[in-house]
Design a protein around this motif. Structure first.
Motif, PDB file in Angstrom:
ATOM      1  N   VAL A 156      11.410  -5.685  19.856  1.00  0.00           N
ATOM      2  CA  VAL A 156      11.974  -4.570  19.099  1.00  0.00           C
ATOM      3  C   VAL A 156      13.429  -4.844  18.751  1.00  0.00           C
ATOM      4  O   VAL A 156      14.127  -5.594  19.442  1.00  0.00           O
ATOM      5  N   ILE A 157      13.855  -4.231  17.671  1.00  0.00           N
ATOM      6  CA  ILE A 157      15.267  -4.183  17.288  1.00  0.00           C
ATOM      7  C   ILE A 157      15.700  -2.739  17.482  1.00  0.00           C
ATOM      8  O   ILE A 157      15.233  -1.846  16.764  1.00  0.00           O
ATOM      9  N   THR A 158      16.531  -2.482  18.483  1.00  0.00           N
ATOM     10  CA  THR A 158      16.951  -1.104  18.723  1.00  0.00           C
ATOM     11  C   THR A 158      17.984  -0.707  17.678  1.00  0.00           C
ATOM     12  O   THR A 158      18.875  -1.476  17.329  1.00  0.00           O
ATOM     13  N   PHE A 159      17.857   0.518  17.199  1.00  0.00           N
ATOM     14  CA  PHE A 159      18.679   1.014  16.089  1.00  0.00           C
ATOM     15  C   PHE A 159      19.148   2.413  16.465  1.00  0.00           C
ATOM     16  O   PHE A 159      18.455   3.399  16.250  1.00  0.00           O
ATOM     17  N   ASP A 160      20.327   2.474  17.073  1.00  0.00           N
ATOM     18  CA  ASP A 160      20.877   3.711  17.626  1.00  0.00           C
ATOM     19  C   ASP A 160      21.996   4.202  16.711  1.00  0.00           C
ATOM     20  O   ASP A 160      23.092   3.642  16.704  1.00  0.00           O
ATOM     21  N   VAL A 161      21.719   5.238  15.938  1.00  0.00           N
ATOM     22  CA  VAL A 161      22.718   5.781  15.015  1.00  0.00           C
ATOM     23  C   VAL A 161      23.106   7.176  15.485  1.00  0.00           C
ATOM     24  O   VAL A 161      22.293   8.104  15.446  1.00  0.00           O
ATOM     25  N   GLY A 196      26.786   9.902  15.871  1.00  0.00           N
ATOM     26  CA  GLY A 196      27.739  10.515  14.966  1.00  0.00           C
ATOM     27  C   GLY A 196      28.857   9.591  14.557  1.00  0.00           C
ATOM     28  O   GLY A 196      29.494   9.797  13.525  1.00  0.00           O
ATOM     29  N   THR A 197      29.109   8.537  15.364  1.00  0.00           N
ATOM     30  CA  THR A 197      30.269   7.683  15.129  1.00  0.00           C
ATOM     31  C   THR A 197      29.902   6.289  14.653  1.00  0.00           C
ATOM     32  O   THR A 197      30.594   5.710  13.823  1.00  0.00           O
ATOM     33  N   SER A 198      28.820   5.721  15.185  1.00  0.00           N
ATOM     34  CA  SER A 198      28.498   4.329  14.871  1.00  0.00           C
ATOM     35  C   SER A 198      27.001   4.097  14.926  1.00  0.00           C
ATOM     36  O   SER A 198      26.232   4.942  15.397  1.00  0.00           O
ATOM     37  N   ALA A 199      26.604   2.927  14.433  1.00  0.00           N
ATOM     38  CA  ALA A 199      25.231   2.443  14.568  1.00  0.00           C
ATOM     39  C   ALA A 199      25.265   1.242  15.500  1.00  0.00           C
ATOM     40  O   ALA A 199      25.976   0.267  15.239  1.00  0.00           O
ATOM     41  N   ASP A 200      24.528   1.311  16.602  1.00  0.00           N
ATOM     42  CA  ASP A 200      24.496   0.238  17.598  1.00  0.00           C
ATOM     43  C   ASP A 200      23.153  -0.470  17.528  1.00  0.00           C
ATOM     44  O   ASP A 200      22.097   0.169  17.556  1.00  0.00           O
ATOM     45  N   ILE A 201      23.210  -1.797  17.453  1.00  0.00           N
ATOM     46  CA  ILE A 201      22.018  -2.609  17.227  1.00  0.00           C
ATOM     47  C   ILE A 201      21.875  -3.623  18.352  1.00  0.00           C
ATOM     48  O   ILE A 201      22.848  -4.274  18.742  1.00  0.00           O
ATOM     49  N   SER A 202      20.661  -3.761  18.880  1.00  0.00           N
ATOM     50  CA  SER A 202      20.396  -4.754  19.914  1.00  0.00           C
ATOM     51  C   SER A 202      18.994  -5.319  19.700  1.00  0.00           C
ATOM     52  O   SER A 202      18.150  -4.684  19.052  1.00  0.00           O
ATOM     53  N   VAL A 203      18.753  -6.502  20.242  1.00  0.00           N
ATOM     54  CA  VAL A 203      17.468  -7.180  20.063  1.00  0.00           C
ATOM     55  C   VAL A 203      16.798  -7.348  21.421  1.00  0.00           C
ATOM     56  O   VAL A 203      17.422  -7.803  22.387  1.00  0.00           O
ATOM     57  N   VAL A 204      15.530  -6.973  21.495  1.00  0.00           N
ATOM     58  CA  VAL A 204      14.724  -7.117  22.706  1.00  0.00           C
ATOM     59  C   VAL A 204      13.565  -8.045  22.380  1.00  0.00           C
ATOM     60  O   VAL A 204      12.773  -7.762  21.472  1.00  0.00           O
ATOM     61  N   TYR A 249       9.122  -8.225  14.657  1.00  0.00           N
ATOM     62  CA  TYR A 249       9.802  -7.186  15.430  1.00  0.00           C
ATOM     63  C   TYR A 249       9.586  -5.818  14.796  1.00  0.00           C
ATOM     64  O   TYR A 249       9.348  -5.695  13.594  1.00  0.00           O
ATOM     65  N   VAL A 250       9.691  -4.796  15.637  1.00  0.00           N
ATOM     66  CA  VAL A 250       9.611  -3.409  15.197  1.00  0.00           C
ATOM     67  C   VAL A 250      10.982  -2.768  15.416  1.00  0.00           C
ATOM     68  O   VAL A 250      11.610  -2.967  16.462  1.00  0.00           O
ATOM     69  N   VAL A 251      11.455  -2.021  14.433  1.00  0.00           N
ATOM     70  CA  VAL A 251      12.720  -1.294  14.568  1.00  0.00           C
ATOM     71  C   VAL A 251      12.463  -0.036  15.391  1.00  0.00           C
ATOM     72  O   VAL A 251      11.639   0.803  15.012  1.00  0.00           O
ATOM     73  N   LEU A 252      13.142   0.084  16.531  1.00  0.00           N
ATOM     74  CA  LEU A 252      12.993   1.265  17.386  1.00  0.00           C
ATOM     75  C   LEU A 252      14.188   2.177  17.129  1.00  0.00           C
ATOM     76  O   LEU A 252      15.324   1.838  17.457  1.00  0.00           O
ATOM     77  N   ALA A 253      13.919   3.327  16.515  1.00  0.00           N
ATOM     78  CA  ALA A 253      14.983   4.199  16.014  1.00  0.00           C
ATOM     79  C   ALA A 253      15.275   5.332  16.981  1.00  0.00           C
ATOM     80  O   ALA A 253      14.364   6.018  17.442  1.00  0.00           O
ATOM     81  N   TYR A 254      16.557   5.517  17.274  1.00  0.00           N
ATOM     82  CA  TYR A 254      16.960   6.674  18.072  1.00  0.00           C
ATOM     83  C   TYR A 254      18.397   7.033  17.741  1.00  0.00           C
ATOM     84  O   TYR A 254      19.014   6.455  16.850  1.00  0.00           O
ATOM     85  N   GLY A 255      18.937   8.009  18.483  1.00  0.00           N
ATOM     86  CA  GLY A 255      20.196   8.616  18.074  1.00  0.00           C
ATOM     87  C   GLY A 255      19.893   9.715  17.070  1.00  0.00           C
ATOM     88  O   GLY A 255      18.799   9.780  16.493  1.00  0.00           O
ATOM     89  N   GLY A 256      20.840  10.584  16.824  1.00  0.00           N
ATOM     90  CA  GLY A 256      20.595  11.710  15.938  1.00  0.00           C
ATOM     91  C   GLY A 256      20.233  11.321  14.524  1.00  0.00           C
ATOM     92  O   GLY A 256      19.455  12.010  13.856  1.00  0.00           O
ATOM     93  N   PRO A 265      25.661   2.803  25.118  1.00  0.00           N
ATOM     94  CA  PRO A 265      24.665   2.086  24.315  1.00  0.00           C
ATOM     95  C   PRO A 265      23.715   1.235  25.151  1.00  0.00           C
ATOM     96  O   PRO A 265      22.539   1.105  24.814  1.00  0.00           O
ATOM     97  N   ALA A 266      24.218   0.654  26.257  1.00  0.00           N
ATOM     98  CA  ALA A 266      23.358  -0.174  27.110  1.00  0.00           C
ATOM     99  C   ALA A 266      22.241   0.655  27.721  1.00  0.00           C
ATOM    100  O   ALA A 266      21.090   0.207  27.817  1.00  0.00           O
ATOM    101  N   ALA A 267      22.544   1.881  28.136  1.00  0.00           N
ATOM    102  CA  ALA A 267      21.511   2.750  28.709  1.00  0.00           C
ATOM    103  C   ALA A 267      20.436   3.059  27.674  1.00  0.00           C
ATOM    104  O   ALA A 267      19.242   3.129  27.998  1.00  0.00           O
ATOM    105  N   GLY A 268      20.841   3.232  26.416  1.00  0.00           N
ATOM    106  CA  GLY A 268      19.861   3.480  25.364  1.00  0.00           C
ATOM    107  C   GLY A 268      18.883   2.333  25.213  1.00  0.00           C
ATOM    108  O   GLY A 268      17.679   2.542  25.010  1.00  0.00           O
ATOM    109  N   VAL A 269      19.376   1.096  25.318  1.00  0.00           N
ATOM    110  CA  VAL A 269      18.499  -0.071  25.206  1.00  0.00           C
ATOM    111  C   VAL A 269      17.499  -0.096  26.363  1.00  0.00           C
ATOM    112  O   VAL A 269      16.317  -0.417  26.171  1.00  0.00           O
ATOM    113  N   ILE A 270      17.955   0.250  27.573  1.00  0.00           N
ATOM    114  CA  ILE A 270      17.049   0.278  28.729  1.00  0.00           C
ATOM    115  C   ILE A 270      15.928   1.292  28.499  1.00  0.00           C
ATOM    116  O   ILE A 270      14.747   1.027  28.770  1.00  0.00           O
TER     117      ILE A 270
END
Length: 684
Positions: free
Chosen positions: A284-289, A291-299, A442-449, A265-270
Motif C-alpha cells: 500500500v501507499i499510505t495517503f494521509d491528508v 488540515g496542514t499537509s499530505a503525508d505519504i509512506s510506502v508499505v 500497490y493500492v493507495v490507502l486513504a485517510y485523514g480528513g 504520521p508514524a502512528a497512522g502508518v501502523i
C-alpha cells in the motif's frame, strides 16, 4: 488489564483526533475536535468532555496513548532552550561547517540552515580518543572545570556533549557529565553517546543538540498534560508515540523527545498496515491528508519503509523512523497567486484558527473552501456537525482569485483542487521513482480528513492498482496509536570487515545490544506488554563507500563459520538498488542494530453485516467535477454493508470525512467495512 476503555489521541495541526475502544465489546468510537494551537492539551480536555457527554468517564479509561507535535513545532519555530555545546578541542566549527553540501545541489543560492547553537555557545574539551575508542589524551580536568564555570555563569539552560569517537567509547563524555553535575548542579546534560551512539560526528552532535533544545518545551507540556488529565479524573500514566511507529512511557519521552518528532504520521502508518492486512492487501501507499499537509509512506509486503536519517528544518535526525514524505497541501492550505499571477496552494496553512474562510473566523481561502464550493462537502455534516461551514464565506474569499484568473467561482475552485493534486502527485512520483516501485502493484490507502476526497485522483495519476478507504479514515492516526507496540532501537558503530570478523563475534555483539533493548522494555512504566521479539539488522557497504545499505539479519546466519552468506546478500541488495555489484570487493559492516518490540493488545477489527440488497443512496447532490456540473448519488457510510457496490461518480458521507468516487471506478465494501475502489474500464 481491568477497566472499560482504551483511548488513542493524535493532535494534528487542525483537528485533535480521538479513538476510544470499549474493551469488552470491541466497539470503537471516533470523534474530532478542533486543535487549540496555543494550548494543545486543551484539545484533549475538550475531547474528554465530549466523551463524558456520551457516558464515558475518565476514571474508566485504563490505557491512554498520545501522539504529539510539541517537539517538532518547537524545532520548526526555533523557540527552544538556550543551550551550550561541548566538543573536542579543535572542532568548534562543527555545527557551522555541517557537511559542506548545498541543500539544493543545482542552486548556488541555497544556504545551509543556521545552527541552533551560535558559535560563541560552543566550548572546547581538551581530550582525544582514537577511531577504535582507545584513549590518546585524557580529559584536561582543569580546563574543563573553567569551561563549566563559564557555561554556568552565562546562564545556559543545559549542555549537549559530543566528543570525537565517543560512539566507540563513552568514557570521556561520562567524565564530562560527572564534573558538570558536580560543579553545576541542576544543569541539564545530554550525552551523544547515550542518546544515539552511531558513527558520524556532525549528525550525532545535531541529534544531541536538537534533543536538548526541545526538551524543556516537551517536559513542560508533559507535566501540564499529566496535571490536566488528573484534574479530569484520568489517573492512568500516558504513553507517547514515537517516530519509529512504537510507543514509550511519558518519562522516557521527556528524556528523549527527539524520538517523537514524526510520531503522529508514524502512528497512522501502523494503523494502515493493520487494516490493509485485514483486507488482504500487502502493498500500500499510505495517503494521509489532514488540515496542514499530505503525508505519504510506502508499505511493501506488509512492512513499512524505514529510514535511518530524516530531515527536519534542514537538520539531519540520525535515528530510525518510518519513512514519510510530507507535502504542504492539506485542507487548510492557503490559496494564493504569485507575483506572476500563477495559482498556488500551500504550503502555508490556515490551521484550525482561524481556519479556512468557511469556518467563519475570518480565515483565508483554502483547499477546504474549494471542496465546499464544488459541492463535495455537506456543510451540515463536517466533523460530525461539530464545525459549521459557511459556503457564502468561501465564495467571498475565493472570488478575488477567480476574477484574477478570469474564471467563475466553481471553475476556480476546481482549478485549486487540480493544483493541489498536482503538488501531491509530483512529490509521490518522486518517492516511487526513488524506491523503484511499480504503483500498479500497490493500492493507495486513504485517510485523514481530506485523504478520501483526493485519493482517487492520485490513484489515477500514478496508475495505482486501487484505493482502500478504511471505516474511520479521519481518525486513523489515533487508531494507529492504539495498535502500536513498545519499540526500542539500539545501535553500535564500528568498522567490521565481513571477511575478517567471525559470526560468533557478531552474535556476541548482537546479544549485548539485545540485552540493552530488553532492559529498556523492562524499565517502561507499563505492565501490559504481552511478550516481545528482537529484530537484527546491519548497515553494510563496500570498503571505501560513504553510504550503506540496510540488511536484515537472520540469527541463523550468526551460527556459521564465516560471513560469506551475509556478504552475498549484500552484493545482491547492492545490485537491486544501484543496478550493479562487485562480488570480488570487500564488504564491511559499520552499524549493528537491534529492534526490540514489546507486544501490546490490539483492538479487534469490527465486522459489518452482509448486504441484504443493493446499496441505496440517501439522496443526490449537484457537484462540480473536472469542469462539469453533474448530479451524483450521495450514500451514507453507516448504511453500507459487506458486499455493497457503488458506481462512480458518487459521494459517500460519514462523520469524519467524505469519500469521492470518480467515474470509471467502482467501490466495494468488504467484511470489515473497508471500501476498495477498482477501475471498471476507461476512466472518464
Amino acid at each position: 488489564m481491568n477497566g472499560r476503555y482504551r483511548l488513542g489521541i493524535d493532535i494534528g495541526g487542525t483537528f485533535t483526533d480521538v479513538t476510544l475502544l470499549e474493551q469488552e465489546s470491541g466497539r470503537l468510537v471516533s470523534l474530532k475536535t478542533p486543535t487549540v494551537p496555543s494550548d494543545p492539551a486543551r484539545g484533549i480536555v475538550n475531547a474528554l468532555h465530549r466523551l463524558k457527554e456520551t457516558g464515558v468517564t475518565p476514571e474508566e479509561i485504563v490505557y491512554f496513548v498520545h501522539g504529539t507535535t510539541i517537539g517538532l513545532n518547537t524545532l520548526l519555530q526555533r523557540k527552544g532552550a538556550r543551550i551550550a555545546l561541548m566538543v573536542t578541542e579543535g572542532f568548534l566549527d562543527l555545527l557551522a561547517l555541517q557537511r559542506l553540501r548545498l541543500p539544493v545541489p543545482y542552486d548556488f543560492r541555497s544556504r545551509l540552515p543556521e545552527p541552533l547553537i551560535p558559535r560563541q555557545a560552543v566550548f572546547p574539551v581538551r581530550e582525544r580518543l582514537l577511531h577504535d575508542g582507545a584513549e590518546h589524551w585524557p580529559v584536561d580536568t582543569e580546563m574543563l572545570d573553567r569551561t563549566i564555570g563559564e557555561i554556568a555563569e552565562a546562564g545556559y539552560e543545559g549542555v549537549a556533549v559530543c566528543l570525537l569517537h565517543s560512539y566507540r567509547n563513552p568514557v570521556h563524555e561520562r567524565q564530562v557529565a560527572e564534573r558538570i553535575r558536580r560543579l553545576a548542579p541542576g544543569m541539564v546534560v545530554c550525552l551523544s553517546s547515550e542518546l544515539w551512539p552511531q558513527m558520524r560526528e556532525y549528525e550525532r552532535a545535531v541529534l544531541a543538540v536538537v534533543n536538548l533544545y526541545i526538551q524543556p518545551s516537551a517536559r513542560r507540556y508533559f507535566r501540564g498534560l499529566r496535571e490536566r488529565l488528573a484534574e479530569e479524573g484520568l489517573a492512568v500514566e500516558p504513553l507517547i508515540t514515537q517516530s519509529n511507529g512504537g510507543v514509550m512511557d511519558i518519562g522516557t519521552a521527556a528524556e528523549a523527545p527527539v524520538r517523537t518528532l514524526f510520531s503522529g504520521p508514524a502512528a497512522g502508518v501502523i494503523g494502515a498496515v493493520r487494516l490493509a492486512e485485514a483486507a488482504g492487501i500487502r502493498n500500500v501507499i499510505t495517503f494521509d491528508v489532514g488540515g496542514t499537509s499530505a503525508d505519504i509512506s510506502v508499505v511493501t509486503d506488509g512492512r513499512p519503509a524505514f529510514v535511518e536519517t530524516n530531515q527536519v528544518a534542514g537538520f539531519p535526525i540520525l535515528m530510525p523512523s518510518i519513512s514519510i514524505q510530507s507535502v504542504g497541501a492539506g485542507g487548510g492550505s492557503v490559496v494564493w497567486l504569485d507575483s506572476g499571477g500563477l495559482l498556488k496552494v500551500g504550503p502555508e496553512s490556515a490551521g484550525s484558527s482561524p481556519g479556512p474562510a468557511c469556518y467563519g473566523n475570518g480565515g483565508p481561502a483554502a483547499l477546504t473552501d474549494a471542496f465546499l464550493l464544488c459541492g463535495w462537502l455537506n456543510p451540515g455534516r463536517f466533523a460530525a456537525g461539530s464545525v459549521a461551514l459557511y459556503p457564502e464565506l468561501s465564495a467571498r474569499a475565493l472570488r478575488p482569485v477567480a476574477e484574477a484568473l478570469g474564471l467563475d467561482l466553481a471553475s476556480a475552485a476546481d482549478r485549486v483542487i487540480q493544483v493541489a493534486v498536482a503538488n501531491m502527485y509530483a512529490e509521490l512520483n518522486g518517492v516511487l521513482e526513488q524506491q523503484g516501485i511499480d504503483p500498479r502493484e500497490y493500492v493507495v490507502l486513504a485517510y485523514g480528513g481530506a485523504g478520501p476526497l483526493l485519493a482517487n485522483f492520485i490513484a489515477e495519476e500514478i496508475r495505482a492498482g486501487g484505493v482502500l478507504v478504511p471505516p474511520r479514515p479521519g481518525t486513523m492516526c489515533a487508531l494507529g496509536a492504539l495498535n502500536a507496540d513498545f519499540v526500542h532501537d539500539a545501535v553500535r558503530s564500528g568498522r567490521m570487515p565481513l571477511a575478517e570478523i567471525k559470526p560468533a563475534e557478531l552474535k556476541k555483539r548482537y546479544e549485548a545490544l539485545a540485552a540493552e533493548a530488553r532492559g529498556w522494555l523492562e524499565n517502561q512504566r507499563f505492565d501490559g506488554i504481552e511478550g516481545h521479539r528482537f529484530e537484527y539488522s546491519m548497515d553494510a557497504r563496500y570498503v571505501g563507500q560513504s553510504f550503506e545499505i540496510a540488511l536484515p539479519i537472520d540469527p541463523a546466519e550468526l551460527e556459521g563459520e564465516d560471513c560469506a552468506r551475509i556478504a552475498g546478500r549484500f552484493h545482491e541488495a547492492h545490485r537491486l538498488q544501484y543496478g550493479h555489484s562487485d562480488p570480488g570487493a570487500p564488504v564491511e559492516a559499520v552499524n549493528l542494530r537491534v529492534r526490540a518490540v514489546g507486544l501490546t493488545r490490539k483492538p479487534p477489527l469490527e465486522r459489518v453485516p452482509d448486504a441484504a440488497g443493493p446499496a441505496r443512496p440517501a439522496g443526490e447532490r449537484e457537484i462540480y467535477l473536472r469542469g462539469e456540473r453533474r448530479r451524483v448519488p450521495v450514500h451514507v457510510r453507516a448504511e453500507l454493508a459487506a458486499g455493497h457496490e457503488i458506481e462512480g461518480p458518487a459521494v459517500i458521507e460519514q462523520d469524519d470525512t467524505t469519500v469521492l468516487i470518480l467515474g470509471g471506478w467502482r467501490g466495494r465494501v468488504d467484511a470489515f467495512g473497508n471500501i476498495l475502489l477498482r477501475r471498471t474500464g476507461e476512466v472518464r
